[in-house]
Design a protein around this motif. Structure first.
Motif, PDB file in Angstrom:
ATOM      1  N   ILE A   1      -1.572   6.597  -5.306  1.00 25.30           N
ATOM      2  CA  ILE A   1      -2.344   5.405  -5.719  1.00 25.30           C
ATOM      3  C   ILE A   1      -1.444   4.171  -5.726  1.00 25.30           C
ATOM      4  CG2 ILE A   1      -3.518   4.310  -7.693  1.00 25.30           C
ATOM      5  CD1 ILE A   1      -5.184   6.694  -8.011  1.00 25.30           C
ATOM      6  N   TRP A   2      -0.220   4.322  -6.255  1.00 19.41           N
ATOM      7  CA  TRP A   2       0.713   3.180  -6.209  1.00 19.41           C
ATOM      8  C   TRP A   2       0.920   2.743  -4.758  1.00 19.41           C
ATOM      9  CZ3 TRP A   2       1.935   0.283 -10.122  1.00 19.41           C
ATOM     10  CH2 TRP A   2       2.053   0.822 -11.413  1.00 19.41           C
ATOM     11  N   LEU A   3       1.089   3.729  -3.892  1.00 20.75           N
ATOM     12  CA  LEU A   3       1.400   3.414  -2.498  1.00 20.75           C
ATOM     13  C   LEU A   3       0.237   2.683  -1.819  1.00 20.75           C
ATOM     14  CD1 LEU A   3       3.284   3.711  -0.053  1.00 20.75           C
ATOM     15  CD2 LEU A   3       2.459   6.053   0.228  1.00 20.75           C
ATOM     16  N   ILE A   4      -0.955   3.232  -1.930  1.00 22.15           N
ATOM     17  CA  ILE A   4      -2.086   2.638  -1.202  1.00 22.15           C
ATOM     18  C   ILE A   4      -2.434   1.248  -1.748  1.00 22.15           C
ATOM     19  CG2 ILE A   4      -3.979   3.696  -2.564  1.00 22.15           C
ATOM     20  CD1 ILE A   4      -3.932   3.313   1.258  1.00 22.15           C
ATOM     21  N   THR A   5      -2.167   1.025  -3.025  1.00 20.15           N
ATOM     22  CA  THR A   5      -2.485  -0.300  -3.587  1.00 20.15           C
ATOM     23  C   THR A   5      -1.360  -1.317  -3.341  1.00 20.15           C
ATOM     24  OG1 THR A   5      -1.662   0.443  -5.743  1.00 20.15           O
ATOM     25  CG2 THR A   5      -4.047   0.519  -5.418  1.00 20.15           C
ATOM     26  N   HIS A   6      -0.334  -0.916  -2.599  1.00 20.84           N
ATOM     27  CA  HIS A   6       0.736  -1.864  -2.233  1.00 20.84           C
ATOM     28  C   HIS A   6       0.872  -1.959  -0.719  1.00 20.84           C
ATOM     29  CE1 HIS A   6       1.646  -1.575  -6.497  1.00 20.84           C
ATOM     30  NE2 HIS A   6       2.264  -2.728  -6.348  1.00 20.84           N
ATOM     31  N   ILE A   7      -0.259  -1.853  -0.036  1.00 19.34           N
ATOM     32  CA  ILE A   7      -0.253  -2.043   1.418  1.00 19.34           C
ATOM     33  C   ILE A   7      -1.197  -3.207   1.716  1.00 19.34           C
ATOM     34  CG2 ILE A   7      -0.943  -1.045   3.625  1.00 19.34           C
ATOM     35  CD1 ILE A   7      -0.088   1.697   2.477  1.00 19.34           C
ATOM     36  N   LYS A   8      -0.654  -4.188   2.423  1.00 23.93           N
ATOM     37  CA  LYS A   8      -1.485  -5.348   2.799  1.00 23.93           C
ATOM     38  C   LYS A   8      -1.447  -5.455   4.304  1.00 23.93           C
ATOM     39  CE  LYS A   8      -2.238  -8.869  -0.435  1.00 23.93           C
ATOM     40  NZ  LYS A   8      -1.603  -9.702  -1.386  1.00 23.93           N
ATOM     41  N   GLY A   9      -2.606  -5.278   4.963  1.00 21.62           N
ATOM     42  CA  GLY A   9      -2.612  -5.275   6.429  1.00 21.62           C
ATOM     43  C   GLY A   9      -1.713  -4.152   6.906  1.00 21.62           C
ATOM     44  N   ASN A  10      -0.675  -4.536   7.687  1.00 19.84           N
ATOM     45  CA  ASN A  10       0.227  -3.502   8.186  1.00 19.84           C
ATOM     46  C   ASN A  10       1.602  -3.564   7.550  1.00 19.84           C
ATOM     47  OD1 ASN A  10      -1.499  -2.119   9.860  1.00 19.84           O
ATOM     48  ND2 ASN A  10      -1.332  -3.730  11.421  1.00 19.84           N
ATOM     49  N   THR A  11       1.645  -4.093   6.331  1.00 24.27           N
ATOM     50  CA  THR A  11       2.959  -4.140   5.668  1.00 24.27           C
ATOM     51  C   THR A  11       2.876  -3.575   4.252  1.00 24.27           C
ATOM     52  OG1 THR A  11       2.489  -6.378   4.946  1.00 24.27           O
ATOM     53  CG2 THR A  11       3.902  -6.176   6.884  1.00 24.27           C
TER      54      THR A  11
ATOM     55  N   THR B   1       4.720  -6.254  -2.139  1.00 32.75           N
ATOM     56  CA  THR B   1       5.142  -6.174  -3.541  1.00 32.75           C
ATOM     57  C   THR B   1       3.973  -6.511  -4.481  1.00 32.75           C
ATOM     58  OG1 THR B   1       5.979  -8.396  -3.307  1.00 32.75           O
ATOM     59  CG2 THR B   1       7.608  -6.644  -3.233  1.00 32.75           C
ATOM     60  N   GLU B   2       2.887  -7.085  -3.912  1.00 32.61           N
ATOM     61  CA  GLU B   2       1.705  -7.430  -4.711  1.00 32.61           C
ATOM     62  C   GLU B   2       0.754  -6.244  -4.800  1.00 32.61           C
ATOM     63  OE1 GLU B   2       0.931 -10.826  -5.699  1.00 32.61           O
ATOM     64  OE2 GLU B   2       3.074 -11.030  -5.263  1.00 32.61           O
ATOM     65  N   LEU B   3       0.138  -6.060  -5.969  1.00 31.88           N
ATOM     66  CA  LEU B   3      -0.840  -4.976  -6.112  1.00 31.88           C
ATOM     67  C   LEU B   3      -2.205  -5.408  -5.560  1.00 31.88           C
ATOM     68  CD1 LEU B   3      -1.208  -2.461  -8.874  1.00 31.88           C
ATOM     69  CD2 LEU B   3      -3.217  -3.859  -8.478  1.00 31.88           C
ATOM     70  N   ASP B   4      -2.804  -4.584  -4.714  1.00 31.58           N
ATOM     71  CA  ASP B   4      -4.153  -4.838  -4.213  1.00 31.58           C
ATOM     72  C   ASP B   4      -5.065  -3.786  -4.844  1.00 31.58           C
ATOM     73  OD1 ASP B   4      -6.505  -5.112  -2.893  1.00 31.58           O
ATOM     74  OD2 ASP B   4      -5.672  -4.941  -0.866  1.00 31.58           O
ATOM     75  N   SER B   5      -5.927  -4.227  -5.784  1.00 26.90           N
ATOM     76  CA  SER B   5      -6.724  -3.241  -6.514  1.00 26.90           C
ATOM     77  C   SER B   5      -7.921  -2.737  -5.702  1.00 26.90           C
ATOM     78  CB  SER B   5      -7.201  -3.834  -7.842  1.00 26.90           C
ATOM     79  OG  SER B   5      -7.853  -5.039  -7.582  1.00 26.90           O
ATOM     80  N   ASN B   6      -8.147  -3.325  -4.520  1.00 27.85           N
ATOM     81  CA  ASN B   6      -9.244  -2.850  -3.687  1.00 27.85           C
ATOM     82  C   ASN B   6      -8.725  -2.593  -2.264  1.00 27.85           C
ATOM     83  OD1 ASN B   6     -11.798  -2.188  -2.950  1.00 27.85           O
ATOM     84  ND2 ASN B   6     -12.480  -4.310  -2.629  1.00 27.85           N
ATOM     85  N   PRO B   7      -7.870  -1.593  -2.106  1.00 28.76           N
ATOM     86  CA  PRO B   7      -7.173  -1.441  -0.827  1.00 28.76           C
ATOM     87  C   PRO B   7      -8.067  -0.923   0.299  1.00 28.76           C
ATOM     88  CG  PRO B   7      -6.637   0.382  -2.280  1.00 28.76           C
ATOM     89  CD  PRO B   7      -7.516  -0.540  -3.073  1.00 28.76           C
ATOM     90  N   TYR B   8      -7.651  -1.255   1.518  1.00 27.01           N
ATOM     91  CA  TYR B   8      -8.320  -0.772   2.719  1.00 27.01           C
ATOM     92  C   TYR B   8      -7.792   0.620   3.012  1.00 27.01           C
ATOM     93  CZ  TYR B   8      -9.311  -0.576   7.755  1.00 27.01           C
ATOM     94  OH  TYR B   8      -9.721  -0.198   8.999  1.00 27.01           O
ATOM     95  N   ILE B   9      -8.682   1.637   3.102  1.00 29.19           N
ATOM     96  CA  ILE B   9      -8.121   2.983   3.282  1.00 29.19           C
ATOM     97  C   ILE B   9      -8.522   3.668   4.585  1.00 29.19           C
ATOM     98  CG2 ILE B   9      -7.782   3.489   0.827  1.00 29.19           C
ATOM     99  CD1 ILE B   9     -10.294   5.235   0.985  1.00 29.19           C
ATOM    100  N   ALA B  10      -9.321   3.004   5.421  1.00 26.00           N
ATOM    101  CA  ALA B  10      -9.708   3.675   6.662  1.00 26.00           C
ATOM    102  C   ALA B  10      -8.505   3.773   7.601  1.00 26.00           C
ATOM    103  CB  ALA B  10     -10.832   2.909   7.321  1.00 26.00           C
ATOM    104  N   ILE B  11      -8.475   4.823   8.437  1.00 22.38           N
ATOM    105  CA  ILE B  11      -7.359   4.917   9.405  1.00 22.38           C
ATOM    106  C   ILE B  11      -7.867   4.761  10.828  1.00 22.38           C
ATOM    107  CG2 ILE B  11      -5.707   6.253   8.067  1.00 22.38           C
ATOM    108  CD1 ILE B  11      -6.903   8.784   9.236  1.00 22.38           C
TER     109      ILE B  11
END
Ligand code: SF4
Length: 242
Positions: free
Chosen positions: A219-229, A232-242
């Motif tokens: 959960i920490w990992l997926i909420t710290h992915i923005k686009g393709n990077t 350091t910012e938390l994204d509480s609504n992350p994109y999870i499709a692959i």
């Protein structure tokens, strides 16, 4: 008391005093590494087998605090882009595959289950749903973030054996019965023969600002992915499709 236990007891007491002085997660990890090594030297039956990664698989992706995640995050940001891309791909796959299980596990971590029956049912569901899961950082049966792996992974696995109200030890699932029979055979010195997990946990809790999030590592990992990077910012609504 046997000499080997005596030696370990004095090391544990040394570690206990060292924990009172720590002021960052790295210091806690140094103490955990020291005392875990000492414990393994004393109890050969719990030494990890070469190439075994059982504690990185199945039900429990480790849940960790913000301070531990921050330590991992800095490490991830220094990795080559090609490795980061692979981590992002794995994180999205994991989140997509185990979405419901991760949310259920988070409810458990947040203490949302009221009765023991609900908790037991949640664990039953999770063991089934995550039977084939492996930590997204596990690469060819090796930890991809070994230098910064969290406390639970350093303390020999992710399965908790509760010895009594005060003493708990982390181990891996295949070792539980060996621990149980070892503990049963101890007389009078059960507390001191085990690593200081309950103390580590308290100290790591103190190092985190009050009310900070505790979540499983995916959960920490997926909420710290923005686009393709990795961000350091938390994204509480992350994109999870692959
Ligand atoms: S962080 Fe490393 S040691 Fe911990 S579960 Fe993941 S792969 Fe295993």
């Amino acid at each position: 008391m046997e000499p080997v236990v005596e030696g370990l007891a004095s090391n544990i007491s040394q570690a206990y005093h060292a924990l009172k002085e720590v002021n960052c997660v790295e210091d806690v990890y140094d103490v955990i590494d020291f005392i875990s090594d000492e414990t393994r030297n004393s109890y050969k039956h719990i030494v990890c087998k070469v190439g075994c990664s059982d504690c990185c698989k199945g039900l429990h992706p480790p849940y960790i605090t913000a301070a531990e995640w921050e330590y991992i995050l800095y490490y991830l940001n220094d990795l080559p882009k090609v490795v980061q891309d692979e981590i992002i791909r794995r994180a999205r796959w994991y989140a997509q595959e185990y979405r419901d299980a991760l949310l259920l596990q988070q409810d458990l971590i947040d203490g949302k289950m009221q009765s023991q029956q609900e908790i037991d049912q949640a664990y039953k569901t999770l063991s089934k749903a995550m039977a084939d899961a492996t930590c997204p950082f596990l690469v060819i049966d090796r930890c991809g973030i070994y230098p910064v792996r969290p406390a639970k992974c350093r303390a020999h696995g992710n399965y908790l054996v509760k010895v009594n109200e005060k003493v708990r030890v982390h181990t891996c699932l295949p070792q539980v019965s060996e621990w149980e029979s070892y503990i049963d055979n101890q007389e009078g010195n059960r507390g001191i023969t085990l690593p200081l997990w309950n103390v580590y946990e308290q100290v790591i809790g103190i190092l985190n600002p009050p009310n900070t999030l505790v979540a499983s590592m995916p959960i920490w990992l997926i909420t710290h992915i923005k686009g393709n990077t990795i961000s350091t910012e938390l994204d509480s609504n992350p994109y999870i499709a692959i």
